[in-house]
Design a protein around this motif. Structure first.
Motif, short mmCIF file in Angstrom:
data_model
loop_
_atom_site.label_atom_id
_atom_site.label_comp_id
_atom_site.label_asym_id
_atom_site.label_seq_id
_atom_site.Cartn_x
_atom_site.Cartn_y
_atom_site.Cartn_z
N ALA A 1 31.02 -15.14 -12.71
CA ALA A 1 30.93 -16.55 -12.32
C ALA A 1 32.14 -16.95 -11.49
CB ALA A 1 30.84 -17.41 -13.58
N ALA B 1 27.22 -17.86 -7.94
CA ALA B 1 25.87 -18.33 -8.28
C ALA B 1 24.88 -17.87 -7.22
CB ALA B 1 25.87 -19.85 -8.38
N GLU C 1 21.73 -15.40 -7.75
CA GLU C 1 20.40 -15.86 -7.32
C GLU C 1 19.77 -14.81 -6.41
OE1 GLU C 1 19.67 -18.38 -8.90
OE2 GLU C 1 17.71 -18.82 -8.03
#
Lengths: 250, 250
Positions: free
Chosen positions: B16, B22, B26
């Motif tokens: 993270a 992110a 994804e």
């Protein structure tokens, strides 16, 4: 029990008054278009179709815009009324688009020498007609009512997003639609023509409002009936309300 | 499975770290869904060959319809190629979701810890790649059949085909998922998809003609078309990403 008649005096008044108002306006516009507006110098009487054609075209875009907004509102809130509004507006828009597509060629034949040309607005209007036919077909071929509403809303959004792109791309491809209102300066239209045209727009807007005021309550009645049917078929003692096919499967 | 291990590896390497992390996670999920579809296709080979032979058949029929040795391929060829590609595309989109209905795989996919938008992007990627594979096979054959110099325009033509295939697939994936759950999905998919994709087809035909004529792709009209097609891609991928949730919802 769900009531089909809601208590709002405004809506009931609109349902009574709007048809009468629409009729009066339609007669006035007909009179103005045929007797009051000046005869166009080059095109002659055939130009008078413009007072029916152009306002219908404008209001059909409004109708599809309302469907677009109602579709977003339905997906955001899941309130059935938005689905009913979207459907009602799409149906009326489709009728108006059909009027545009029928009156256009009648005018174009004597003026352009051809019924149809693949020009920006004509092509856009036809694509629009096809997309919203698809919108109604999706509803027809989907059985579950919630799914029907969701699918239709997605088409209502995608379809409307496509409109400016279609218009722009066909215009870029080729174009010769008369841009009556763009001839600015002293205004493109003679005063009596301008007044008739404005009257035409008001008439079509009122017609749209009138049909919406009739169609939306009808949609709510359909919804209420569906709800009652579902409730009846959930209760075994209400067998008499079952449709034959449902009764045979239970 | 190999695909799974790869994606997990990607996740492990991307801890993270705000927006970038992110986005990488994804992207790993999108790739995983795409690889799943392509792996199934690779093992079964039950859609790509069908798409290929169908495309070939369409080309042969057009060849007899237009008598290409005599006619000018530059004039008709772009339209012929894109009709072929869109027909092949419809097979890909309907198959992509027929696949998920077998054994209720869609249920499993929805239970997976991914957003519905991510599923959309993965499906979009898989469909786009399948169509691109078929196009890569069909284009050299079309060059042989219609006798044009593919090698000389391969680069620009490849770019044109990729940009327009992506846009076409962006709607195809959304509408494929939608129509797969209606009663007459086989009919509804082409009706909706072709109506919405009209502007993209204008652009595809215009830019393909430019590429085939060895004219510069980024200057003049072709450049504008490419910008329009890219805008179309962005708008409809965004719309698909946002509305996919409502299409796959039970």
């Amino acid at each position: 029990m769900m009531s089909t008649r809601d208590g709002s005096p405004l809506l009931n008044g609109a349902r009574m008054g709007l048809p009468i108002l629409t009729l009066a306006l339609a007669i006035t516009t007909l009179y103005m278009a045929f007797f009051y507006a000046a005869r166009e110098k080059v095109m002659g009487d055939v130009q008078r179709i413009f007072y029916f054609h152009a306002p219908a075209g404008m209001v059909c875009f409004l109708a599809f815009f309302v469907t677009f907004v109602a579709s977003i509102a339905y997906l955001a809130t899941r309130r059935k009324i938005w689905d009913i509004v979207g459907l009602a507006s799409a149906e009326i828009g489709l009728v108006l688009t059909s009027i545009v597509l029928i009156t256009g060629p009648i005018w174009a034949r004597p003026v352009w020498g051809t019924f149809w040309t693949w020009e920006a607005r004509l092509t856009t209007t036809m694509i629009l007609w096809l997309i919203y036919m698809g919108y109604l077909l999706v509803r027809r071929y989907t059985d579950d009512p919630d799914q029907q509403a969701r699918f239709a809303a997605v088409i209502g959004i995608i379809g409307f997003l496509d409109v400016p792109i279609v218009y722009w791309s066909v215009r870029w491809w080729r174009g010769n639609h008369p841009l009556v209102l763009k001839i600015s300066g002293g205004g493109g239209l003679e005063p009596s023509m301008n007044a008739t045209f404005a009257m035409g727009i008001v008439t079509y807007l009122t017609l749209y409002a009138c049909l919406m005021a009739l169609r939306v309550p009808l949609g709510r009645s359909e919804e209420a009936l569906r709800w009652l049917r579902e409730r009846a078929s959930d209760r075994p003692d209400a067998g008499r309300l079952h449709r034959d096919d449902e009764a045979s499967t239970t | 499975m190999n695909a799974g291990g790869h994606a997990v590896g990607l996740e492990a390497r991307a801890p993270a770290r705000g927006a970038l992390g992110a986005a990488r996670r994804e992207a790993a999920k999108v790739l995983l869904i795409c690889r799943k579809d392509l792996a199934i296709e690779w093992r079964r080979l039950d859609n790509l060959p069908a798409m290929f032979f169908f495309s070939l058949l369409v080309l042969v029929i057009f060849n007899f319809g237009f008598d290409f040795p005599a006619a000018d391929f530059l004039l008709l060829g772009p339209a012929v190629l894109w009709v072929t590609f869109t027909f092949a595309g419809v097979l890909a989109f309907s198959h992509a979701f027929a696949l998920e209905r077998e054994g209720d795989c869609m249920e499993g996919l929805k239970l997976a810890p991914v957003d519905s938008g991510t599923i959309y992007l993965g499906k979009l990627m898989a469909s786009t790649l399948s169509i691109l594979i078929v196009e890569a096979a069909v284009l050299p054959l079309s060059a042989l059949l219609f006798d044009y110099d593919l090698a000389a325009c391969a680069g620009p033509l490849g770019l044109v085909v990729a940009v327009h295939t992506l846009g076409f697939a962006s709607n195809g994936t959304l509408l494929g998922a939608l129509t797969a759950r209606t009663r007459r999905g086989d009919v509804l998919l082409p009706i909706l998809l072709f109506a919405v994709s009209v502007p993209l087809m204008f652009s595809a035909v215009a830019t393909t003609a430019t590429a085939l004529a060895h004219a510069p792709l980024f200057a003049g009209a072709a450049g504008t078309w490419l910008v329009m097609a890219s805008v179309f891609d962005v708008i409809f991928i965004t719309a698909g990403y946002l509305t996919f949730e409502y299409v796959i919802e039970e």
